[in-house]
Design a protein around this motif. Structure first.
Motif, PDB file in Angstrom:
ATOM      1  N   ALA A 433     -14.451   3.084   8.245  1.00 35.89           N
ATOM      2  CA  ALA A 433     -13.244   2.382   7.801  1.00 35.89           C
ATOM      3  C   ALA A 433     -12.384   1.971   8.991  1.00 35.89           C
ATOM      4  N   LYS A 434     -12.197   2.889   9.957  1.00 37.76           N
ATOM      5  CA  LYS A 434     -11.374   2.570  11.129  1.00 37.76           C
ATOM      6  C   LYS A 434     -12.030   1.492  11.995  1.00 37.76           C
ATOM      7  N   CYS A 435     -13.344   1.404  11.939  1.00 40.18           N
ATOM      8  CA  CYS A 435     -14.073   0.377  12.699  1.00 40.18           C
ATOM      9  C   CYS A 435     -14.232  -0.913  11.900  1.00 40.18           C
ATOM     10  N   GLN A 436     -13.440  -1.051  10.830  1.00 39.81           N
ATOM     11  CA  GLN A 436     -13.442  -2.250   9.989  1.00 39.81           C
ATOM     12  C   GLN A 436     -14.794  -2.494   9.331  1.00 39.81           C
ATOM     13  N   ARG A 437     -15.523  -1.436   9.014  1.00 41.93           N
ATOM     14  CA  ARG A 437     -16.798  -1.540   8.295  1.00 41.93           C
ATOM     15  C   ARG A 437     -16.632  -0.869   6.926  1.00 41.93           C
ATOM     16  N   ILE A 438     -15.786  -1.454   6.107  1.00 43.25           N
ATOM     17  CA  ILE A 438     -15.437  -0.825   4.838  1.00 43.25           C
ATOM     18  C   ILE A 438     -16.635  -0.770   3.899  1.00 43.25           C
ATOM     19  N   LEU A 466      -6.288  -0.997   4.624  1.00 43.18           N
ATOM     20  CA  LEU A 466      -6.629  -2.416   4.717  1.00 43.18           C
ATOM     21  C   LEU A 466      -5.814  -3.269   3.749  1.00 43.18           C
ATOM     22  N   GLY A 467      -4.952  -2.636   2.958  1.00 40.96           N
ATOM     23  CA  GLY A 467      -4.144  -3.377   2.010  1.00 40.96           C
ATOM     24  C   GLY A 467      -4.909  -3.842   0.791  1.00 40.96           C
ATOM     25  N   LEU A 468      -6.079  -3.251   0.546  1.00 42.22           N
ATOM     26  CA  LEU A 468      -6.887  -3.611  -0.623  1.00 42.22           C
ATOM     27  C   LEU A 468      -6.405  -2.792  -1.818  1.00 42.22           C
ATOM     28  N   SER A 469      -5.242  -3.173  -2.312  1.00 45.92           N
ATOM     29  CA  SER A 469      -4.561  -2.364  -3.324  1.00 45.92           C
ATOM     30  C   SER A 469      -5.332  -2.311  -4.633  1.00 45.92           C
ATOM     31  N   VAL A 484     -12.071  14.579 -11.119  1.00 46.91           N
ATOM     32  CA  VAL A 484     -11.378  15.039  -9.909  1.00 46.91           C
ATOM     33  C   VAL A 484      -9.897  14.687 -10.046  1.00 46.91           C
ATOM     34  N   PRO A 485      -9.028  15.650 -10.318  1.00 50.44           N
ATOM     35  CA  PRO A 485      -7.601  15.344 -10.473  1.00 50.44           C
ATOM     36  C   PRO A 485      -6.992  14.936  -9.129  1.00 50.44           C
ATOM     37  N   PRO A 486      -6.217  13.856  -9.091  1.00 53.49           N
ATOM     38  CA  PRO A 486      -5.635  13.399  -7.814  1.00 53.49           C
ATOM     39  C   PRO A 486      -4.562  14.344  -7.306  1.00 53.49           C
ATOM     40  N   SER A 487      -4.449  14.421  -6.013  1.00 51.08           N
ATOM     41  CA  SER A 487      -3.395  15.209  -5.372  1.00 51.08           C
ATOM     42  C   SER A 487      -2.272  14.269  -4.944  1.00 51.08           C
ATOM     43  N   VAL A 488      -1.248  14.831  -4.359  1.00 51.29           N
ATOM     44  CA  VAL A 488      -0.143  14.001  -3.845  1.00 51.29           C
ATOM     45  C   VAL A 488      -0.661  13.018  -2.805  1.00 51.29           C
ATOM     46  N   ILE A 489      -1.658  13.453  -2.018  1.00 47.68           N
ATOM     47  CA  ILE A 489      -2.241  12.565  -0.995  1.00 47.68           C
ATOM     48  C   ILE A 489      -2.874  11.342  -1.656  1.00 47.68           C
ATOM     49  N   SER A 490      -3.507  11.549  -2.809  1.00 48.79           N
ATOM     50  CA  SER A 490      -4.129  10.427  -3.532  1.00 48.79           C
ATOM     51  C   SER A 490      -3.063   9.418  -3.964  1.00 48.79           C
ATOM     52  N   TRP A 491      -1.982   9.921  -4.545  1.00 46.10           N
ATOM     53  CA  TRP A 491      -0.882   9.037  -4.969  1.00 46.10           C
ATOM     54  C   TRP A 491      -0.280   8.304  -3.762  1.00 46.10           C
ATOM     55  N   ASN A 492      -0.151   9.013  -2.655  1.00 41.81           N
ATOM     56  CA  ASN A 492       0.402   8.379  -1.449  1.00 41.81           C
ATOM     57  C   ASN A 492      -0.449   7.200  -1.003  1.00 41.81           C
ATOM     58  N   SER A 493      -1.779   7.339  -1.096  1.00 42.67           N
ATOM     59  CA  SER A 493      -2.664   6.252  -0.681  1.00 42.67           C
ATOM     60  C   SER A 493      -2.479   5.022  -1.568  1.00 42.67           C
ATOM     61  N   VAL A 494      -2.326   5.232  -2.876  1.00 38.25           N
ATOM     62  CA  VAL A 494      -2.109   4.106  -3.784  1.00 38.25           C
ATOM     63  C   VAL A 494      -0.806   3.390  -3.436  1.00 38.25           C
ATOM     64  N   ILE A 495       0.240   4.164  -3.173  1.00 44.56           N
ATOM     65  CA  ILE A 495       1.535   3.571  -2.791  1.00 44.56           C
ATOM     66  C   ILE A 495       1.393   2.778  -1.494  1.00 44.56           C
ATOM     67  N   PHE A 498      -0.387  -0.647  -1.984  1.00 47.03           N
ATOM     68  CA  PHE A 498       0.491  -1.681  -2.528  1.00 47.03           C
ATOM     69  C   PHE A 498       1.463  -2.203  -1.462  1.00 47.03           C
ATOM     70  N   LEU A 499       2.025  -1.288  -0.688  1.00 47.88           N
ATOM     71  CA  LEU A 499       2.992  -1.707   0.333  1.00 47.88           C
ATOM     72  C   LEU A 499       2.339  -2.548   1.416  1.00 47.88           C
ATOM     73  N   ARG A 500       1.117  -2.161   1.827  1.00 49.04           N
ATOM     74  CA  ARG A 500       0.403  -2.959   2.833  1.00 49.04           C
ATOM     75  C   ARG A 500       0.127  -4.371   2.330  1.00 49.04           C
ATOM     76  N   ASN A 501       0.010  -4.521   1.033  1.00 48.19           N
ATOM     77  CA  ASN A 501      -0.255  -5.831   0.430  1.00 48.19           C
ATOM     78  C   ASN A 501       1.027  -6.541   0.007  1.00 48.19           C
ATOM     79  N   GLY A 502       2.180  -5.955   0.349  1.00 50.91           N
ATOM     80  CA  GLY A 502       3.455  -6.570   0.014  1.00 50.91           C
ATOM     81  C   GLY A 502       3.868  -6.432  -1.433  1.00 50.91           C
ATOM     82  N   GLN A 503       3.178  -5.574  -2.207  1.00 51.44           N
ATOM     83  CA  GLN A 503       3.485  -5.386  -3.633  1.00 51.44           C
ATOM     84  C   GLN A 503       4.480  -4.234  -3.792  1.00 51.44           C
ATOM     85  N   VAL A 504       5.726  -4.533  -3.501  1.00 54.53           N
ATOM     86  CA  VAL A 504       6.759  -3.501  -3.477  1.00 54.53           C
ATOM     87  C   VAL A 504       7.051  -2.966  -4.880  1.00 54.53           C
TER      88      VAL A 504
END
Length: 848
Positions: A433-438, A466-469, A484-495, A498-504
């Motif tokens: 992912a960091k090497c842009q090979r998603i 990558l902003g792929l919301s 697999v129940p999401p953790s706070v980290i999972s919710w943070n990634s979704v937020i 959206f922000l990376r894609n400008g979807q405030v």
């Protein structure tokens, strides 16, 4: 070979073989005998003549000499008895001499039931095998005992704890009491150790009460174990209370208190305990220094860690794998990799953990070449790469986006069956992912046989970065469908996605949803949202969210404070900026370079240049980002000469300017009309500093040439750029042409702008104003009709001001404000005064 054919009661959770192996006795020949012969002649009881020397030899660790003397007794047919055998077994316990103890056991069996059924010897054998951690034999003999004593129970419970059978230890504690025994100050510490390992703080509290009831409240061993148990279970207040109430503290108690603080992230308190310990004159042990170094590493405090290293040297501690690893970890955390390497080279023994620590240090600091060389050295030393090794290599590959190295590491993981480790699989996903090979990251994720929460969070973070919301949200729901129940980290990634894609709006909706579901947002949640809001222009909302975070009792970190300061900077909110600065001062937060730079930039942007200069001067270390911020502050406030002076001072200090430095100083020269100085700096960029000019630098140079009336030189510079000119740089040249009445060149430039940005109404308005200023009304009318045909309107100007906690927004020709009549009356009055002093506004077509 002798065996013990008796029916026994064995704990089913302990592996057991029916016939414990006992080695056949060796033929022992005495080589050294004390002067027993003489004393034997003088003493009427030869048994005592031998018992005392044998006991003394055993206590002094001379077990072989004691056995030789015992063999001599047997050779003379002197009576031995169970107590001499007991002393020999106790001597083997002292030395953990399993082999010799087995020989003694063999002789006991050989002498028949008189000894094998002796309760004293049976207990001694249980204690011996338990202390030597021979689990099967100890359990076998223990449940064979006809009469169990407190000593045998203590030995078995202690053995369970040492070997990680903590539940069995607690069950043994219950069984001990059921059999009518009371746990003493040797049993209780082991029970507390089991509670700590199982994180059973409530059970530990019960044992604490039991210990007080039994009268062990002032026992240093029990109290030290209580401190350790409470610390490991997170009950730091209880641990501290026990520690403070101890009438006498040994080094174990001090160590337990320090370890508890470090394990619970209270590193400053751990360092204070260390200083108090030194004041009390308690000599530190290896455990003390390891805990102190860990706390220093976690806080990145250089001076304290160096002191810990010095104490270790003065105390004469060898650089074993534990102390050496702690030093490597400390020096790595504070960025002193060379010192970490020096410690590594001087260590007496290195295990794979030590190698991995240094490798991880290289990876964290981007030293890929050193990391690869260390990997080669590991192989030469015949150390096998484990999951930690590969995780470090993959992290290094991700940090520098080295896809080739990352693929090689991935192949190694596949060949050596390491991909079943979810941590390794997560590192591979993150690397791609960091090497842009998603797509590669997704394939590795899908191929994982076991997808735990860590792996799901890794792929969520990959798409979010990558902003792929949309894909992030899809995966978020998929993980829940797969159980697999999401953790706070999972919710943070979704937020974040959206922000990376400008979807405030979507990001704030997710934030509200997680709260409605009872999931408490953490510091990362607030930091992500604050930073994202500020970056997307919702600065007031970012400031309000920061206030809510403080009200919720969440202490901000440097990233969240930098985010909210950027919001204050964008809105020129000096009031809130000062409040945040006050919070930093009150809470004694270290002014890192990023935080100091953000504060300085906020004050400068809000016009408080004096405060910005004070901040700049109190930072003794003038790093380049801070200097750039101060130069930018001077430029924003029209202090071009001060900016130039700081630029020259930067050169004198030996700091190499970067691209941002030149952008700032060129902008200063541009705003102040310092054409000659600015052009000289532009030329020096490439010739003296080897900094390749960007579009922004060319824009400053074009503006400088235009200001001096050198329009054709400016146009030649634009045409000579190594990239296509953008609308901003053409617009800069056009603005100068308009001011100097260069209509023909300006007209051709605006036509270029209109072709480049056909929907930008500003370009049409700029050309219309130029036609109006030159009196070419027909051209202006044609352009106005063209704008109407395209449906373009000029975006009205907008400004705002803050009074107290309220923001008032003003738009051109807007009369929606509650006090609009008074505002326009004041504007009319100002217009009259302007005309009175001789100002005549230029006729423009700004209201198109």
């Amino acid at each position: 070979m002798a065996s013990l054919p008796v029916t026994t009661r064995i704990n089913p959770s302990i592996p057991y073989s029916k016939h414990p192996t006992l080695t056949l006795p060796l033929k022992l020949t005495p080589t050294h005998l004390p002067k027993i012969q003489e004393s034997e002649q003088l003493c009427q009881n030869p048994y005592n003549s031998y018992f005392k020397p044998i006991s003394s030899l055993c206590k002094n660790g001379q077990i072989q000499e004691a056995v030789e003397l015992f063999t001599y007794m047997e050779s003379r047919n002197l009576p031995t008895g169970p107590y001499i055998y007991g002393e020999l077994l106790q001597g083997c316990v002292y030395e953990r001499d399993l082999f010799t103890g087995q020989q003694i056991h063999s002789r006991i069996i050989k002498n028949g039931q008189i000894l094998t059924q002796n309760e004293f010897l049976q207990t001694k054998l249980v204690i011996f095998y338990a202390k030597c951690d021979l689990l099967e034999v100890a359990v076998h003999l223990f449940y064979r005992l006809s009469e169990k004593s407190l000593f045998s129970w203590a030995a078995i419970i202690g053995m369970y704890c040492r070997n990680g059978f903590n539940q069995e230890a607690l069950l043994g504690f219950f069984e001990l009491q059921e059999n009518g025994f009371r746990a003493d100050n040797f049993v209780i510490p082991n029970v507390l150790k089991a509670c700590a390992a199982l994180n059973l703080i409530e059970f530990g509290k019960g044992v604490h009460g039991y210990g007080l009831k039994m009268g062990f409240g002032e026992c240093v061993f029990v109290a030290s174990s209580l401190v350790d148990m409470y610390g490991k279970c997170g009950g730091l207040e209880s641990a501290r209370q026990v520690f403070d109430d101890m009438p006498e503290r040994n080094v174990v108690a001090w160590n337990s208190m320090m370890v508890g603080y470090v394990q619970n992230g209270m590193n400053e308190e751990a360092i204070r305990v260390f200083y108090d310990m030194r004041v009390e004159g308690v000599e530190p042990t290896r455990v003390t220094l390891v805990s102190f170094l860990s706390a220093s590493a976690n806080l990145c405090v250089l001076e304290e860690g160096i002191q810990g290293h010095a104490i270790a040297i003065l105390s004469g501690f060898d650089l074993d794998d534990i102390l050496g690893s702690s030093l490597i970890n400390f020096y790595s955390n504070v960025g002193l990799i060379k010192d970490a390497e020096l410690v590594f080279s001087r260590m007496l023994e290195k295990d794979v953990v030590t190698w991995n620590l240094l490798l991880s240090s290289y990876a964290q600091h981007g030293q890929v070449r050193n990391a690869l060389n260390l990997c080669r050295a590991m192989r030469l030393e015949e150390f096998r790469f484990d999951s930690v090794t590969l995780t470090s290599v993959l992290s290094a590959s991700a940090a520098i986006k080295h896809i080739k190295l990352g693929r090689e590491a991935h192949c190694y993981c596949v060949r050596n069956n390491l991909m079943c480790d979810v941590v390794v699989a997560s590192s591979v996903v993150d690397m791609y992912a960091k090497c842009q090979r998603i797509d590669d990251a997704r394939r590795v994720f899908e191929s994982a046989t076991k997808k735990d929460l860590v792996l799901w969070n890794t792929i969520l973070a990959a798409y979010a970065d990558l902003g792929l919301s949309g894909e992030t949200l899809k995966l978020f729901y998929q993980m829940q469908l797969e159980g697999v129940p999401p953790s706070v980290i999972s919710w943070n990634s979704v937020i974040q996605g959206f922000l990376r894609n400008g979807q405030v709006n979507e990001a704030t909706d997710i934030f509200a949803e997680m709260q409605s579901l009872g999931i408490k947002p953490n510091l990362i949640t607030h930091t992500t949202l604050i930073t994202g809001l500020a970056q997307n222009g919702f600065c007031n909302e970012a400031i309000m969210l920061f206030q809510q975070m403080l009200e919720a009792g969440i202490q901000p970190n440097i990233v969240s404070m930098v985010g909210v300061l950027s919001a204050c900077t964008e809105t020129a909110s000096l009031r809130y900026g000062r409040v945040i600065h006050g919070y930093i001062v009150r809470h004694d937060i270290c002014l890192s370079i990023s935080l100091a730079t953000s504060l300085l930039h906020m004050y400068a942007k809000c016009g408080n240049l004096d405060q910005a200069e004070k901040l700049f001067n109190i930072n003794l270390t003038k790093e380049l980002p801070l200097v750039n911020a101060m130069m930018s502050g001077y430029a924003l406030n029209g202090c071009a000469l001060e900016a130039l002076a700081l630029f020259k001072h930067l050169q004198e200090e030996g700091l190499k300017p970067d691209s941002i430095t030149f952008t700032t100083v060129l902008s200063s020269c541009n705003h102040a009309g310092l054409v000659k100085e600015g052009l000289e700096i532009f030329v020096d960029m490439l010739s003296s500093y080897q900094v390749t000019p960007s579009m922004e630098h060319y824009g400053c140079a074009v503006s400088l040439l235009s200001r001096s009336g050198k329009f054709h030189e400016a146009l030649q510079l634009i045409l000579s750029m190594p990239f296509e000119p953008d609308a901003h740089i053409i617009g800069s040249l056009f603005a100068a042409c308009r001011d100097h009445n260069e209509i023909e060149l300006g007209e051709s430039l605006v036509k270029f702008l209109i072709d480049a940005e056909p929907d930008n109404s500003g370009n049409y308005v700029a050309l219309s104003n130029a036609y109006a200023s030159s009196g070419r009304w027909d051209k202006m009318s044609q352009l106005r009709n063209l704008m109407k045909e395209k449906g373009l309107r000029k975006l009205p100007g907008c400004s705002w001001t803050q009074i107290g906690t309220e923001f008032s927004v003003f738009v051109a020709a807007d009369r929606n404000h509650a006090q609009s009549e008074a505002i326009y009356a004041m504007l009319a009055l100002l217009g009259v005064e302007m005309r009175y002093v001789g100002y005549a506004p230029v006729a423009t077509n700004a209201e198109i």
